[in-house]
Scaffold this motif. Structure first.
Motif, PDB file in Angstrom:
ATOM      1  N   GLU A 139       0.858  -1.172   0.000  1.00 27.46           N
ATOM      2  CA  GLU A 139       0.000   0.000   0.000  1.00 27.46           C
ATOM      3  C   GLU A 139       0.904   1.234   0.000  1.00 27.46           C
ATOM      4  O   GLU A 139       1.952   1.235   0.650  1.00 27.46           O
ATOM      5  CB  GLU A 139      -0.866  -0.013   1.253  1.00 27.46           C
ATOM      6  CG  GLU A 139      -1.769   1.169   1.394  1.00 27.46           C
ATOM      7  CD  GLU A 139      -2.621   1.099   2.659  1.00 27.46           C
ATOM      8  OE1 GLU A 139      -3.320   2.095   2.926  1.00 27.46           O
ATOM      9  OE2 GLU A 139      -2.591   0.078   3.365  1.00 27.46           O
ATOM     10  N   ILE A 140       0.506   2.265  -0.727  1.00 27.82           N
ATOM     11  CA  ILE A 140       1.258   3.513  -0.742  1.00 27.82           C
ATOM     12  C   ILE A 140       0.708   4.400   0.371  1.00 27.82           C
ATOM     13  O   ILE A 140      -0.446   4.828   0.320  1.00 27.82           O
ATOM     14  CB  ILE A 140       1.155   4.219  -2.109  1.00 27.82           C
ATOM     15  CG1 ILE A 140       1.658   3.296  -3.224  1.00 27.82           C
ATOM     16  CG2 ILE A 140       1.925   5.545  -2.088  1.00 27.82           C
ATOM     17  CD1 ILE A 140       1.297   3.755  -4.624  1.00 27.82           C
ATOM     18  N   VAL A 141       1.539   4.659   1.375  1.00 22.88           N
ATOM     19  CA  VAL A 141       1.131   5.446   2.541  1.00 22.88           C
ATOM     20  C   VAL A 141       1.390   6.932   2.302  1.00 22.88           C
ATOM     21  O   VAL A 141       0.542   7.775   2.592  1.00 22.88           O
ATOM     22  CB  VAL A 141       1.876   4.968   3.810  1.00 22.88           C
ATOM     23  CG1 VAL A 141       1.504   5.809   5.017  1.00 22.88           C
ATOM     24  CG2 VAL A 141       1.597   3.493   4.065  1.00 22.88           C
ATOM     25  N   GLU A 142       2.575   7.257   1.796  1.00 24.37           N
ATOM     26  CA  GLU A 142       2.926   8.632   1.434  1.00 24.37           C
ATOM     27  C   GLU A 142       3.459   8.609   0.012  1.00 24.37           C
ATOM     28  O   GLU A 142       4.428   7.914  -0.273  1.00 24.37           O
ATOM     29  CB  GLU A 142       4.006   9.192   2.370  1.00 24.37           C
ATOM     30  CG  GLU A 142       3.547   9.374   3.796  1.00 24.37           C
ATOM     31  CD  GLU A 142       4.651   9.880   4.708  1.00 24.37           C
ATOM     32  OE1 GLU A 142       5.641  10.471   4.205  1.00 24.37           O
ATOM     33  OE2 GLU A 142       4.536   9.663   5.922  1.00 24.37           O
ATOM     34  N   GLY A 143       2.807   9.344  -0.867  1.00 24.97           N
ATOM     35  CA  GLY A 143       3.163   9.329  -2.272  1.00 24.97           C
ATOM     36  C   GLY A 143       4.332  10.226  -2.610  1.00 24.97           C
ATOM     37  O   GLY A 143       4.889  10.921  -1.760  1.00 24.97           O
ATOM     38  N   GLY A 144       4.682  10.211  -3.897  1.00 28.56           N
ATOM     39  CA  GLY A 144       5.764  11.047  -4.405  1.00 28.56           C
ATOM     40  C   GLY A 144       6.347  10.437  -5.651  1.00 28.56           C
ATOM     41  O   GLY A 144       5.856   9.424  -6.160  1.00 28.56           O
ATOM     42  N   VAL A 145       7.398  11.048  -6.149  1.00 32.67           N
ATOM     43  CA  VAL A 145       8.059  10.596  -7.371  1.00 32.67           C
ATOM     44  C   VAL A 145       9.257   9.730  -7.003  1.00 32.67           C
ATOM     45  O   VAL A 145      10.030  10.084  -6.102  1.00 32.67           O
ATOM     46  CB  VAL A 145       8.494  11.798  -8.233  1.00 32.67           C
ATOM     47  CG1 VAL A 145       9.295  11.351  -9.444  1.00 32.67           C
ATOM     48  CG2 VAL A 145       7.264  12.595  -8.672  1.00 32.67           C
ATOM     49  N   ILE A 146       9.395   8.602  -7.698  1.00 29.18           N
ATOM     50  CA  ILE A 146      10.550   7.724  -7.508  1.00 29.18           C
ATOM     51  C   ILE A 146      11.265   7.529  -8.832  1.00 29.18           C
ATOM     52  O   ILE A 146      10.661   7.695  -9.898  1.00 29.18           O
ATOM     53  CB  ILE A 146      10.149   6.352  -6.908  1.00 29.18           C
ATOM     54  CG1 ILE A 146       9.181   5.626  -7.848  1.00 29.18           C
ATOM     55  CG2 ILE A 146       9.568   6.520  -5.509  1.00 29.18           C
ATOM     56  CD1 ILE A 146       8.908   4.182  -7.460  1.00 29.18           C
TER      57      ILE A 146
END
Length: 156
Positions: A139-146
């Motif tokens: 599950e993605i808890v805190e998003g952003g760019v990877i």
């Protein structure tokens, strides 16, 4: 126990059974998935069975190397159909734990189980070889760019 690893590859596809595309960067959206991926869009093979831990999937590069070394079976990162291929990350130990991929925080929901679907799609007998090594559903808890090359690390 603190550890660090590395993100090697990012793959998505817009619809179940389509070829996976490799990305130079990806936007992970908390509670939703990877922008442009089949599970973000609701067009994945298992989208009719939604679960928070289907937002992003990971596999260890060490698993792919072991398949080649121990079983003479080549499975490339893109063929694995997992979103993220990582090195030096103890995926089996991350069930129920949060960890970072670059600026993103993931929660290890459950181990991925191999399925006949992958065998049929690729024409390779992988099911038994991937038992207990098929990756991690998160599950993605805190998003952003990877991006490939980002550090993957424990949060302990």
């Amino acid at each position: 126990m603190y550890w660090t690893g590395r993100l090697d590859h990012i793959h998505i596809c817009a619809k179940g059974s389509q070829d996976m595309a490799e990305l130079k960067e990806a936007n992970l959206v908390a509670g939703k998935g990877i922008e442009g991926d089949r599970y973000f869009l609701g067009t994945g093979t298992y989208s009719d069975k939604p679960a928070p831990d289907r937002q992003v999937t990971l596999i260890e590069s060490e698993t792919l190397e072991a398949l080649a070394r121990d079983h003479n079976m080549e499975l490339t990162p893109v063929e694995s159909r997992r979103n993220l291929t990582v090195t030096g990350v103890p995926l089996n130990h991350l069930v129920g734990k949060r960890f970072r991929v670059g600026e993103v925080v993931l929660y290890g929901g459950r181990l991925n189980t191999p399925c006949q679907y992958l065998d049929d799609l690729l024409g390779k007998k992988l099911f038994k070889l991937l038992l207990n090594r098929s990756g991690l559903n998160c599950e993605i808890v805190e998003g952003g760019v990877i991006r490939p090359g980002d550090t993957v690390s424990s949060m302990e």
